[in-house]
Design a protein around this motif. Structure first.
Motif, short mmCIF file in Angstrom:
data_model
loop_
_atom_site.label_atom_id
_atom_site.label_comp_id
_atom_site.label_asym_id
_atom_site.label_seq_id
_atom_site.Cartn_x
_atom_site.Cartn_y
_atom_site.Cartn_z
N PRO A 6 -2.47 -4.72 -2.64
CA PRO A 6 -3.75 -4.02 -2.58
C PRO A 6 -4.69 -4.47 -3.69
O PRO A 6 -4.25 -4.89 -4.74
CB PRO A 6 -3.36 -2.54 -2.74
CG PRO A 6 -2.00 -2.54 -3.31
CD PRO A 6 -1.35 -3.84 -2.94
N TYR A 64 -7.06 6.13 5.10
CA TYR A 64 -6.40 5.33 6.12
C TYR A 64 -6.52 6.00 7.47
O TYR A 64 -6.77 7.21 7.58
CB TYR A 64 -4.94 5.07 5.77
CG TYR A 64 -4.02 6.28 5.84
CD1 TYR A 64 -3.35 6.61 7.03
CD2 TYR A 64 -3.78 7.07 4.72
CE1 TYR A 64 -2.50 7.69 7.09
CE2 TYR A 64 -2.93 8.15 4.78
CZ TYR A 64 -2.29 8.47 5.97
OH TYR A 64 -1.45 9.55 6.03
N ASP A 88 0.81 -1.22 0.00
CA ASP A 88 0.00 0.00 0.00
C ASP A 88 0.85 1.27 0.00
O ASP A 88 0.31 2.36 -0.17
CB ASP A 88 -0.89 0.04 1.25
CG ASP A 88 -1.90 -1.08 1.30
OD1 ASP A 88 -2.61 -1.29 0.30
OD2 ASP A 88 -1.98 -1.75 2.35
N LEU A 139 -7.39 2.96 -3.13
CA LEU A 139 -7.29 3.39 -1.74
C LEU A 139 -8.23 4.56 -1.50
O LEU A 139 -8.22 5.55 -2.24
CB LEU A 139 -5.85 3.82 -1.44
CG LEU A 139 -5.58 4.21 0.01
CD1 LEU A 139 -5.46 2.96 0.88
CD2 LEU A 139 -4.32 5.05 0.11
N GLN A 183 -10.40 0.55 1.16
CA GLN A 183 -10.22 0.47 -0.29
C GLN A 183 -11.52 0.03 -0.94
O GLN A 183 -12.40 -0.54 -0.29
CB GLN A 183 -9.12 -0.52 -0.65
CG GLN A 183 -9.46 -1.95 -0.28
CD GLN A 183 -8.33 -2.92 -0.60
OE1 GLN A 183 -7.17 -2.60 -0.37
NE2 GLN A 183 -8.67 -4.08 -1.10
N VAL A 219 -6.42 0.58 6.40
CA VAL A 219 -6.73 1.23 5.14
C VAL A 219 -8.14 0.84 4.71
O VAL A 219 -8.63 -0.25 5.01
CB VAL A 219 -5.71 0.86 4.03
CG1 VAL A 219 -4.32 1.29 4.42
CG2 VAL A 219 -5.76 -0.61 3.70
#
Length: 199
Positions: A94, A101, A17, A98, A65, A63
């Protein structure tokens, strides 16, 4: 730890990431006073920060996503493999864009501060208004529930009504403000400090 919330999944951050995390943080360095860093980072420069947040203990990196078809239904089998730009769960890569976070980090380096953490959340600009910050903080505080953490602190550069609302919703209370404590973009900025009691 992996939590699915419709089109969004929340999981522990991994080294794969790092480029996306660095890009997201650099946006806030370049464009806002939210962080007091002044110069963008390279992923290599940001690696020690990532490594300071293991997947257990009080200092975490989570995170959010976009969920892909593979992560929504990992039992599809190899003939329904991950879409372009994503990877299978468990591969360490990943899978999906994203969205943001959250971290819990050491509050201060001296040993007696160990039961306190400083928390923060960053959302991708394109993900604003989707409740990503709420999902991340909910997951973060769930992971901290079994840790030896007594207090969580958040410093919010003023003004930032959205961040103030988010922290208040999670039970933070204002405990004081450092006035004109940072200088960025040729302006001095106040930082309001908020505290959440965890134990």
């Amino acid at each position: 730890m992996l939590q699915q919330h419709g089109e969004v999944q929340v999981r522990a951050g991994v080294e794969a990431d790092l480029p996306a995390l660095t890009d997201l943080y650099n946006h806030y360095i370049r464009e806002t006073s939210i962080t007091f860093d002044l110069e963008p980072f390279t992923p290599d420069q940001r690696r020690p920060w990532l490594l300071s947040h293991p997947q257990d203990g009080p200092h975490r990196l989570l995170v959010a996503q976009e969920a892909t078809e593979q992560t929504k239904n990992p039992h599809n089998g190899p003939e329904h493999g991950p879409s372009a730009g994503s990877a299978a769960p468990g591969s360490g890569q990943p899978a999906g864009a994203l969205l943001g976070y959250a971290t819990s980090s050491a509050f201060r380096p001296k040993a007696a501060y160990a039961p306190s953490v400083e928390v923060t959340v960053y959302c991708a600009p394109h993900a604003a208004g989707r409740g990503i910050g709420t999902l991340l903080y909910k997951a973060l505080f769930e992971t901290l529930a079994d840790e030896d953490v007594h207090r969580a602190y958040a410093g919010i550069t003023q003004p930032n009504e959205a961040s103030t609302r988010l922290h208040t919703r999670f039970g933070f209370r204002h405990i004081g403000t450092y006035t004109e404590v940072g200088r960025k973009f040729d302006c001095y900025w106040d930082v309001a400090w908020y505290q959440k009691d965890l134990g």
